[in-house]
Motif scaffolding. Structure first.
Motif, PDB file in Angstrom:
ATOM      1  N   VAL A   1      66.728   2.142 138.363  1.00  0.00           N
ATOM      2  CA  VAL A   1      66.482   0.843 138.364  1.00  0.00           C
ATOM      3  C   VAL A   1      67.115   0.172 137.180  1.00  0.00           C
ATOM      4  N   ALA A   2      67.424   1.005 136.042  1.00  0.00           N
ATOM      5  CA  ALA A   2      68.505   0.568 135.084  1.00  0.00           C
ATOM      6  C   ALA A   2      69.713   1.020 134.889  1.00  0.00           C
ATOM      7  N   LEU A   3      70.204   1.442 135.914  1.00  0.00           N
ATOM      8  CA  LEU A   3      71.507   1.720 136.268  1.00  0.00           C
ATOM      9  C   LEU A   3      72.530   0.656 135.961  1.00  0.00           C
ATOM     10  N   GLY A   4      72.114  -0.590 136.103  1.00  0.00           N
ATOM     11  CA  GLY A   4      73.462  -1.584 136.024  1.00  0.00           C
ATOM     12  C   GLY A   4      73.339  -2.155 134.802  1.00  0.00           C
ATOM     13  N   THR A   5      72.598  -1.692 133.865  1.00  0.00           N
ATOM     14  CA  THR A   5      72.793  -2.337 132.362  1.00  0.00           C
ATOM     15  C   THR A   5      74.050  -2.000 131.841  1.00  0.00           C
ATOM     16  N   GLY A   6      74.801  -3.066 131.705  1.00  0.00           N
ATOM     17  CA  GLY A   6      75.988  -3.572 130.812  1.00  0.00           C
ATOM     18  C   GLY A   6      77.191  -3.230 131.959  1.00  0.00           C
ATOM     19  N   THR A   7      76.826  -3.265 133.268  1.00  0.00           N
ATOM     20  CA  THR A   7      77.774  -3.097 134.187  1.00  0.00           C
ATOM     21  C   THR A   7      78.818  -4.217 134.071  1.00  0.00           C
ATOM     22  N   ILE A   8      78.456  -5.517 133.790  1.00  0.00           N
ATOM     23  CA  ILE A   8      79.325  -6.830 133.767  1.00  0.00           C
ATOM     24  C   ILE A   8      80.476  -6.367 132.734  1.00  0.00           C
ATOM     25  N   VAL A   9      80.071  -5.768 131.683  1.00  0.00           N
ATOM     26  CA  VAL A   9      80.919  -5.393 130.242  1.00  0.00           C
ATOM     27  C   VAL A   9      81.746  -4.564 130.894  1.00  0.00           C
ATOM     28  N   VAL A  10      81.771  -3.586 131.618  1.00  0.00           N
ATOM     29  CA  VAL A  10      82.387  -2.508 132.072  1.00  0.00           C
ATOM     30  C   VAL A  10      83.333  -3.176 133.021  1.00  0.00           C
ATOM     31  N   GLY A  11      82.964  -4.018 133.841  1.00  0.00           N
ATOM     32  CA  GLY A  11      83.934  -4.600 134.803  1.00  0.00           C
ATOM     33  C   GLY A  11      84.970  -5.604 134.026  1.00  0.00           C
ATOM     34  N   LEU A  12      84.483  -6.350 133.035  1.00  0.00           N
ATOM     35  CA  LEU A  12      85.248  -7.178 132.396  1.00  0.00           C
ATOM     36  C   LEU A  12      86.422  -6.417 131.377  1.00  0.00           C
ATOM     37  N   ALA A  13      85.863  -5.351 131.235  1.00  0.00           N
ATOM     38  CA  ALA A  13      86.696  -4.316 130.422  1.00  0.00           C
ATOM     39  C   ALA A  13      87.843  -3.963 131.308  1.00  0.00           C
ATOM     40  N   ALA A  14      87.534  -3.341 132.444  1.00  0.00           N
ATOM     41  CA  ALA A  14      88.684  -3.207 133.513  1.00  0.00           C
ATOM     42  C   ALA A  14      89.625  -4.175 133.709  1.00  0.00           C
ATOM     43  N   VAL A  15      89.166  -5.425 133.867  1.00  0.00           N
ATOM     44  CA  VAL A  15      89.910  -6.517 134.121  1.00  0.00           C
ATOM     45  C   VAL A  15      90.991  -6.740 133.044  1.00  0.00           C
TER      46      VAL A  15
END
Length: 305
Positions: free
Chosen positions: A209-223
Motif C-alpha cells: 500500500v505504501a509502494l507509491g510514496t515519492g512516485t511523483i518525484v521519480v516521475g518528475l526526475a525522469a522528465v
C-alpha cells in the motif's frame, strides 16, 4: 556497482519510465500538476496482484489495473473541472482516497505474488534468467508504449490535447473541447502509471500500500533529466528522453547508494532522490548565463560588456 545492481537499476528505471511518460503527459502536455500518481502506482499493483492471487490471468489483471488507473485520473479531472477544485488539491484528495481504496482492494497492507503466474511466466522457458529477462521485458513494453504515445501526440486528437495544455482559451476558440481533452489526458496519464505499478509488483513479487510514496518525484526526475540530456527539439525526443532520463536517474541512485566513499545505505534513498532532483533542476538554469554570453558574442562579434 555489481552487475546484479546495474541490471536491477535498468529494470526499475525502465518500469518507472512509464511513470515518467504519465507525468510528462500531465505536467508537460496538459500543464496539469498531478499528484494522483502517488496513489495510482500502488493502485495498479494492488489491482493486478489481487486478481493474480485470486487465480486470474496476469495479462487480464494488468489490463484491469490500467483501467483502474484511468478511472483514478478521471476522478481527479472531474474534481477539477466539474467541481472547480484547484488541480493540485484535487489530485491530493484523490491520492489520499486511493490509500484507503488500495487497502480495501488488497485486504491488507501488502500482498505476496512471488509464486504466482505473472506476465513474465510465458517467457521464462526461453532460457533467460530473470536477471536478464525482466529488464528486457520492461524495455520492450516501455518502448512500445513510448512509440504509441508519440504516435498519439502527432495525431489530430494529440495535437488538440497539446493545444489544450499550451493555451486553453485559444484551443476553445478553435472549437476544441478542452474539458474532454483534459479528461482523456488525465486518464491516459494515470493509466500508464498504473501499468508501471502492475509491472513493478509482478516483477518484484509483491504489492504494498505504501509502494507509491515519492512516485511523483521519480516521475518528475525522469522528465527533467531526460530534457537536460536529450532536449525537447521534437515530441519523439521529448518522450524517449523521459524513458532515458528515468534509467539514468535510477543508475545514478544505484551508484550513490553503492558508493563506499559516500557511506550511504538503502535508508538514504529519499535523501539521494531529493539531491539528484535538485541538481537536475539547478543545472538547466545554470547553463542559461553561458548561452546568453555566447548569444551576445555571436551577435556583436565580441564579448558583451
Amino acid at each position: 556497482m555489481s552487475l546484479v545492481a546495474f541490471l536491477g537499476a535498468i529494470e526499475i528505471g525502465l518500469v518507472f519510465g512509464l511513470v515518467g511518460l504519465g507525468v510528462f503527459l500531465s505536467f508537460r502536455v496538459l500543464n496539469f500538476p498531478d499528484l494522483t500518481v502517488d496513489g495510482s502506482f500502488p493502485l495498479g499493483a494492488a489491482v493486478s496482484g489481487t486478481i493474480i492471487v485470486a487465480g486470474g490471468n496476469a495479462y487480464l489483471a494488468t489490463a484491469i489495473a490500467i483501467l483502474a488507473g484511468c478511472l483514478a485520473g478521471l476522478v481527479t479531472a472531474a474534481l477539477n473541472l466539474r467541481f472547480r477544485i484547484l488541480h493540485l488539491l484535487a489530485s491530493i484528495l484523490t491520492m489520499i482516497a486511493l490509500y484507503s481504496i488500495n487497502l480495501r482492494i488488497m485486504g491488507k497492507p501488502n500482498l505476496a505474488i512471488l509464486n504466482e503466474a505473472t506476465v513474465l511466466t510465458p517467457f521464462q522457458g526461453l532460457g533467460l534468467s530473470n536477471l536478464y529477462l525482466r529488464p528486457i521485458y520492461a524495455g520492450v513494453v516501455t518502448l512500445i508504449v513510448a512509440l504509441l504515445l508519440v504516435r498519439f501526440l502527432a495525431s489530430d486528437m494529440g495535437l488538440a490535447m497539446r493545444a489544450t495544455g499550451a493555451n486553453p482559451r485559444m484551443a476553445r476558440a478553435q472549437g476544441i473541447d478542452t474539458a474532454a481533452m483534459t479528461y482523456l489526458g488525465m486518464a491516459i496519464s494515470n493509466g500508464l502509471v498504473a501499468l508501471a505499478g502492475a509491472l513493478f509488483a509482478q516483477m518484484n513479487g509483491f504489492a504494498d500500500v505504501a509502494l507509491g510514496t515519492g512516485t511523483i518525484v521519480v516521475g518528475l526526475a525522469a522528465v527533467i533529466v531526460g530534457e537536460a540530456i536529450i532536449g525537447t527539439r521534437s515530441v519523439m525526443l521529448w518522450v524517449l528522453g523521459c524513458v532515458i532520463g528515468s534509467v539514468v536517474y535510477r543508475i545514478a541512485v544505484g551508484l550513490a547508494l553503492n558508493s563506499s566513499a559516500l557511506g550511504l545505505n538503502a535508508s538514504d534513498l529519499n535523501l539521494v532522490t531529493a539531491v539528484l532532483v535538485a541538481i537536475a533542476l539547478i543545472l538547466p538554469g545554470a547553463r542559461n548565463p553561458l548561452r546568453t554570453l555566447l548569444a551576445g558574442r555571436n551577435a556583436t562579434g565580441k564579448s558583451p560588456s
